[in-house]
Motif scaffolding. Structure first.
Motif, PDB file in Angstrom:
ATOM      1  N   ALA A 148      -4.361  -2.683   9.594  1.00  0.00           N
ATOM      2  CA  ALA A 148      -3.269  -3.269   8.803  1.00  0.00           C
ATOM      3  C   ALA A 148      -3.611  -3.248   7.320  1.00  0.00           C
ATOM      4  N   THR A 149      -2.649  -2.824   6.537  1.00  0.00           N
ATOM      5  CA  THR A 149      -2.821  -2.813   5.077  1.00  0.00           C
ATOM      6  C   THR A 149      -1.698  -3.558   4.370  1.00  0.00           C
ATOM      7  N   SER A 150      -0.784  -4.165   5.138  1.00  0.00           N
ATOM      8  CA  SER A 150       0.345  -4.874   4.539  1.00  0.00           C
ATOM      9  C   SER A 150       0.745  -6.037   5.435  1.00  0.00           C
ATOM     10  N   LEU A 151       1.559  -6.932   4.901  1.00  0.00           N
ATOM     11  CA  LEU A 151       2.071  -8.047   5.685  1.00  0.00           C
ATOM     12  C   LEU A 151       2.926  -7.539   6.843  1.00  0.00           C
ATOM     13  N   ALA A 152       3.690  -6.464   6.600  1.00  0.00           N
ATOM     14  CA  ALA A 152       4.537  -5.899   7.659  1.00  0.00           C
ATOM     15  C   ALA A 152       3.683  -5.394   8.820  1.00  0.00           C
ATOM     16  N   ASP A 153       2.504  -4.840   8.507  1.00  0.00           N
ATOM     17  CA  ASP A 153       1.621  -4.354   9.568  1.00  0.00           C
ATOM     18  C   ASP A 153       1.123  -5.491  10.457  1.00  0.00           C
ATOM     19  N   LEU A 154       1.050  -6.692   9.897  1.00  0.00           N
ATOM     20  CA  LEU A 154       0.533  -7.839  10.650  1.00  0.00           C
ATOM     21  C   LEU A 154       1.616  -8.553  11.446  1.00  0.00           C
ATOM     22  N   VAL A 278      -5.031  -8.013  -2.266  1.00  0.00           N
ATOM     23  CA  VAL A 278      -3.882  -8.855  -1.939  1.00  0.00           C
ATOM     24  C   VAL A 278      -2.937  -8.041  -1.065  1.00  0.00           C
ATOM     25  N   LEU A 279      -2.580  -8.602   0.092  1.00  0.00           N
ATOM     26  CA  LEU A 279      -1.666  -7.940   1.023  1.00  0.00           C
ATOM     27  C   LEU A 279      -0.224  -8.181   0.586  1.00  0.00           C
TER      28      LEU A 279
END
Length: 280
Positions: A148-154, A278-279
């Protein structure tokens, strides 16, 4: 060595206070913390609470009386600023829930990464902040969250955090995962949930994230920080609501911030945040 140094600091602080006080020739000897001038639970003693176990980097070796670790060192620095020698500081155990619960306290002050919030301030007194931090996301190598590299990925992975904390609120608000965030009683359970596969990633404050990925988790990965808008932590010393000590403790924290002591303790005990993007 640290205890001796803190004792010396306390003595210097007490002498400085005495030297700066106005002279009243009609009054008796000037009062100090150790002769009961401050309204502590036990005359001449500052009773400080933290949880058991207490975790690094906040307390080293689960022994706050050593003064090792950021919060242990802050407590002794505050005590010295108030005029207490290190040997006049007594530690007691109190869980996070006991510290933030309404009602009379078994301590004068408590340190346990307690975030200052309007809701808690309805039942507690806080000093001014002694530390400000952000929230961070930790996972393990090979986890569904590892890339995961972003909030959407999480958003599609299972997230865990400690109940009643800013970490839990930040996970819910910033990540907004499709599966409800799992809440655990303490950070030990949070880590166990991650290593046992109950969750794919966890949210903790940044210093804790840096420590557990470096020293406690086999294959731990620090994915990054949550945005400031998600709500960072501002930690304050906790006191009983309406405590007569609150103004003096706040003044002590302010003095330690202004003279650079808090910054020096951060540098000594809390790892630099480099490598924690920062994500978004």
């Amino acid at each position: 060595m640290r205890t001796a140094r803190l004792t010396a600091l306390a003595a210097v602080a007490a002498l400085a206070l005495a030297a700066c006080a106005p002279v009243d020739e009609t009054a008796g000897p000037a009062a100090t913390a150790t002769d009961g001038a401050l309204p502590t639970l036990t005359d001449g003693v500052l009773t400080v609470a933290t949880s058991n176990p207490a975790y690094e980097p906040w307390v080293v070796g689960d022994d706050p009386s050593s003064g090792e670790g950021f919060e242990a060192a802050v407590a002794y620095a505050v005590a010295a600023e108030l005029g207490f020698a290190a040997e006049d500081v007594t530690w007691v155990e109190a869980s996070f829930d006991q510290i933030i619960a309404p009602g009379a306290k078994s301590f004068d002050i408590a340190v346990n990464q307690v975030s200052i919030s309007p809701e808690r301030a309805e039942n507690l007194d806080f000093s001014s902040p002694y530390y400000e931090t952000t929230q961070a996301v930790v996972t393990l190598e090979g986890s569904p969250a590892a890339d995961a590299t972003s909030l959407a990925d999480l958003a599609e992975v299972r997230i865990g955090a400690m109940v009643g904390t800013t970490s839990l609120t930040a996970a819910q608000d910033a990540i907004d995962p499709s599966t409800a965030v799992s809440a655990f009683n303490d950070n030990d359970q949070v880590k166990q949930a991650l290593t046992s596969g109950l969750v794919d990633a966890v949210v903790v404050d940044l210093p804790t994230a840096l420590y557990i990925t470096a020293a406690e988790l086999d294959g731990g990965v620090l994915l990054g920080q949550l945005p400031d808008s998600a709500g960072g932590d501002t930690f304050g010393l906790v006191l009983d609501q309406g405590s007569a000590l609150t103004p003096a403790v706040t003044a002590a924290v302010d003095a330690l911030r202004e003279d650079g002591t808090l910054a020096a303790l951060e540098q000594e005990w809390l790892t630099d945040a480099a490598g924690a993007p920062v994500l978004e």
